[in-house]
Design a protein around this motif. Structure first.
Motif, PDB file in Angstrom:
ATOM      1  N   PRO A   1      -6.554  -1.055   0.684  1.00  0.00           N
ATOM      2  CA  PRO A   1      -5.964  -1.859   1.956  1.00  0.00           C
ATOM      3  C   PRO A   1      -6.839  -1.973   3.271  1.00  0.00           C
ATOM      4  CG  PRO A   1      -4.815   0.264   1.622  1.00  0.00           C
ATOM      5  CD  PRO A   1      -5.905   0.162   0.678  1.00  0.00           C
TER       6      PRO A   1
ATOM      7  N   ALA B   1       0.718  -1.279  -0.003  1.00  0.00           N
ATOM      8  CA  ALA B   1       0.136  -0.032  -0.051  1.00  0.00           C
ATOM      9  C   ALA B   1       0.804   1.131  -0.004  1.00  0.00           C
ATOM     10  CB  ALA B   1      -1.025   0.084   1.140  1.00  0.00           C
TER      11      ALA B   1
ATOM     12  N   VAL C   1       0.628  -4.111   3.429  1.00  0.00           N
ATOM     13  CA  VAL C   1      -0.834  -3.824   3.714  1.00  0.00           C
ATOM     14  C   VAL C   1      -1.061  -4.273   5.190  1.00  0.00           C
ATOM     15  CG1 VAL C   1      -3.080  -4.769   3.586  1.00  0.00           C
ATOM     16  CG2 VAL C   1      -1.651  -4.343   1.443  1.00  0.00           C
TER      17      VAL C   1
END
Length: 857
Positions: A116, A85, A98
């Motif tokens: 996420p 992410a 994430v």
């Protein structure tokens, strides 16, 4: 991180093999057999004790294999939000795992990203998100950071939020993470999917009831027999104990677990040929028992590919379009040479960012599904997309933005520049001053076009309008005074086989309801086309269910009971709908392909996932997977499920009738004051070997052909119902009664107890041979059934007889079983006695058929 933990979904606990193995011994049948084995060893009856222990271990191994293969539900949930992410922390852009996302993180989102965590948008630009895995909505949802939404708004209407696991299909945004792990929407689903399953497969419910019924019957029979022997006063304590052990062993259907497993395995193989993959063996029969199917719409009843169904020109000319999905199969009905129709299609192709090509033997697309639908329409009109784009050089592309609700393209065709645009009808009407008709360009009649739009909208279509104008130069005022070209009506089309499949379900007594996250008008339009409801039928929404639930389960049941179309439904509400139908004593199957379907699939008696488009979560939660995403395959599964249950009934009737015959033989012997007619080890041999080959072979019986013409069994119907009870009492009484008469006469003729038992055992084996053949159908005469339709049974019957004869001549085995060879004359005499069973069972079937015909008339 300390406060909220890793952004990771829970893993369901998996019991170990030892734990599963130990659980196989928790059954009344097992308790009785364990006690019988202990007593046998105590009294020095070692062969009987060993036989019983072998049976227990074999059954436990079979059960362990079955249960271990069924412990994978919901494991794929862990993979739904894994990956990397992009965040901004302390004003520095970072890429992190994430799992490291925490509430308060500033998350960067762009096209192609998987969201996420649950986030609140703080800025957005042309943002659209695919949330079908959560909401069931087939179209990408436009998001807007500045929109104001109520906190209690349905999931599908929270346009200023994005949810974990959904996909960014277009645009970019910045957002604040507000929930991670189990606190996200997908996390709430995870908690539902990983919790212990409340519902059970129908077969398990019936088998458990059957088990306790038989166990109770055995207890009563043993108690009655013991009292009778004590009252007679001529039996020793050891004789009484041995007699009761023999009785328990004779009545318990030891061969049932093996036969049950074989019947389910055969059903699994047959279903696989019909594109139904079974994840849990016990679920093979579940489809045959279901009385209600709750089906997802998108990707299950529909193809999950937006398709143009109608083209409406400003002068009220309407063109119907056939075909479905991205395949250009189908056509535009009517005069397709009309210039205005072609101009509308050209506008849709040029104001377009998608691609359509033929590769690998199939049509593949890339881009927004609305844009793809226009490319497919061009193919159906015989236009070349490549040539159109080459002839109309693109000068400028105006991408779609949710705030603007339109997209456009400026193209040069050799001597002029044209602006083509498409978007919502309301927006396009506000830009147009003229409209194209067969009489040329005339002043726009907005009232006429609004009537066209409203008519299509009521039918559940998504409407896209198109316009064009000649431009001199690009500028901010170019989207004014355009000429309206017409509208197209789009819908996610019904699978062509779904209507017939639903009709066949109803003929078989199975009701079908559609549950979707789509708009009520869209849902009702699809339902009408499928024959699920009529024009005047009500559609229940999630908001209506929420209000009914506040009044209690009774109010919810009254709302849900008559309805077959549910729209704007959230994942937890799907579960509530399934609960309601189960409270109404339905066996419920749930079909779906998204994460949003997982809670309901787990709650139902049977979960069915779509294999092609289904998410991993849906597949891991389901009991069955339809590999071709064809609803019609479910109907084939229902038929095979009923065949499996019918075969299980036949096996149970065969085994219990044999046990009842031994029970009757014992009771008559005690009443007559005779010694035990068979010892425990002989009874085990009769049940496991002589009958065991035949009951397993009976599980291979094919369908009789009328399975889908019968109504489904009532959920409350036990295995022991009228037909089976009649069969068991009549067959068992004949076998046990004739065996007693023969045993009594043999002793009266001066034969030894051992010889009389030997002949009685052979007679019971012959009874079992004939009984197995006649058990192929509960109502049809053996003469009407194809002889080699079940070659396994045709072979098993003589093999069972030969195995017993071979045991008579085999040292060691004959000693343990206390048997010896008999003469051919004796064998023929016993065969003639056993043949009387065939005559009596054929007469019973004839009487059953006549009764059914009378009741039908």
């Amino acid at each position: 991180m300390k406060e909220y933990g890793l952004n990771r979904l829970p893993e369901p606990p998996m019991p170990g093999t030892v734990q599963i193995f130990a659980r196989q011994f928790l059954s009344p049948f097992i308790y009785i057999l364990v006690v019988a084995a202990i007593i046998s060893f105590t009294l020095g009856q070692n062969p009987s004790g060993v036989f019983i222990i072998v049976v227990l271990i074999l059954n436990a191994i079979i059960g362990t294999v079955q249960e271990y293969s069924a412990q994978r539900s919901a494991m794929a949930l862990r993979n739904m939000i894994k990956g990397m992410a992009h965040v901004i922390r302390d004003s520095v852009a970072r890429t992190i795992d994430v799992e490291e996302i925490v509430p308060g993180d500033l998350v960067q989102l762009s096209s192609g990203d998987k969201v996420p965590a649950d986030v609140t948008l703080i800025s957005s630009h042309n943002l659209t998100v695919d949330e079908s895995m959560l909401t069931g909505e087939s179209l990408a949802v436009s998001k807007n950071a500045i929109a104001t939404v109520d906190e209690d708004a349905p999931l599908s209407e929270k346009v200023n939020h994005c949810f974990a696991g959904s996909i960014i299909t277009h645009g970019r945004a910045q957002a604040i993470a507000i929930a991670t792990a189990t606190n996200t929407e997908i996390g709430r689903i995870a908690r539902h999917v990983t919790k212990e399953r409340v519902s059970e497969p129908p077969l398990m419910i019936r088998i458990r009831a059957f088990t306790y019924q038989v166990a109770g019957g055995i207890f009563v029979a043993i108690l009655s027999l013991t009292i009778m022997m004590l009252l007679k006063g001529n039996y020793t304590t050891e004789a009484i104990i041995l007699m009761t052990i023999g009785l328990a062993v004779s009545v318990i259907p030891e061969g049932l677990p093996a036969a049950l497993t074989v019947a389910l395995a055969i059903g699994m193989r047959r279903m696989a040929k019909n594109s139904v993959i079974i994840r849990k063996l016990i679920a093979v029969e579940s489809l045959g028992s279901c009385t209600f199917i709750c089906s997802d719409k998108t990707g299950t009843l529909t193809v999950n590919e937006l398709t143009i169904r109608q083209v409406v020109l400003p002068d009220d000319k309407v063109f119907q379009v056939t075909g479905e999905g991205v395949s250009p199969g189908g056509k535009v009905c009517g005069n397709t040479e009309q210039q205005h129709l072609q101009q509308l299609c050209i506008a849709g192709v040029l104001a377009n960012e998608s691609h359509l090509s033929y590769a690998g033997g199939e049509w593949v697309s890339d881009g927004d599904i609305v844009d793809v639908a226009f490319l497919v329409l061009a193919k159906k009109l015989g236009l070349s997309i490549t040539q159109l784009r080459q002839q109309h050089t693109q000068l400028e592309l105006i991408p779609y933005e949710s705030e603007k609700a339109y997209s456009g393209s400026v193209n040069f065709d050799g001597d002029k520049s044209w602006l083509y645009a498409k978007g919502s009808p309301e927006k396009m009407l506000s830009m147009c001053s003229h409209m194209e008709t067969s009489s040329g360009s005339v002043q726009i009649d907005k009232a006429l076009i609004e009537d066209q739009f409203e008519s299509l909208a009521k039918q559940g279509y998504r409407i896209i309008a198109l316009a064009k104008k000649e431009v001199i130069e690009c500028g901010c005022k170019q989207f004014e005074h355009m000429s309206f070209l017409g509208m197209v009506a789009m819908i996610d089309p019904v699978r062509h086989e779904a209507f017939d499949a639903i009709t066949r379900c109803r003929e078989g007594g199975v009701e079908v309801a559609m549950i979707t996250g789509d708009h009520p008008a869209t849902a009702k339009s699809i339902a009408i086309e499928l024959g699920l409801c009529g024009q005047d039928a009500a559609v229940v929404t999630g908001a209506m269910i929420h209000k009914a639930n506040a009044k209690g389960p009774k109010a919810a049941d009254e709302l849900i009971r008559p309805v077959r179309v549910f729209a704007r439904i959230e994942p937890q509400q799907k579960e509530q709908i399934v609960d309601s139908f189960m409270r109404q004593e339905h066996f419920v199957a749930v079909t779906g392909d998204g994460v949003n379907d997982a809670p309901a699939m787990r709650q139902a008696n049977t979960g069915i996932a779509m294999g092609k488009r289904g998410t991993d979560v849906a597949k891991e939660t389901a009991d069955l997977i339809i590999t071709d995403d064809n609803f019609a395959s479910i109907v084939s599964g229902i038929e095979q499920g009923r065949v499996v249950y019918n075969n299980i009934r036949k096996v149970i009737a065969l085994l219990v009738a044999t046990g009842f015959s031994a029970l009757w033989l014992f009771f008559l012997s005690v009443l007559a004051g005779l010694p035990m007619p068979m010892i425990a080890v002989q009874l085990l041999w009769l049940n496991l070997v002589a009958n065991g080959l035949q009951d397993v072979a009976l599980a291979f019986e094919p369908k009789e052909g009328n399975e889908l013409s019968r109504k489904p069994r009532k959920p409350s119907e036990p295995i022991f119902e009228k037909v089976i009870i009649e069969h068991i009492v009549i067959s068992g009484t004949v076998m046990g009664g004739l065996a007693f008469v023969h045993y009594y006469l043999a002793l009266e003729a001066g034969q030894s107890v051992e010889l009389a038992r030997n002949l009685t055992l052979m007679l019971m084996v012959l009874f079992g041979n004939i009984h197995a053949l006649n058990s192929r159908s509960e109502t049809l005469s053996l003469f009407t059934l194809p002889v080699f339709a079940n070659p396994f049974l045709i072979c098993a019957v003589p093999i069972a007889q030969l195995v017993h004869i071979a045991a008579m001549y085999t040292p060691g085995i004959s000693d343990v079983l206390a048997i010896q060879p008999i003469s051919l004359v004796q064998w023929i005499q016993l065969l003639l006695i056993a043949s009387s069973l065939f005559v009596i069972e054929e007469l019973h079937k004839w009487w059953r058929r006549r009764s059914q015909a009378y009741n039908a008339a």
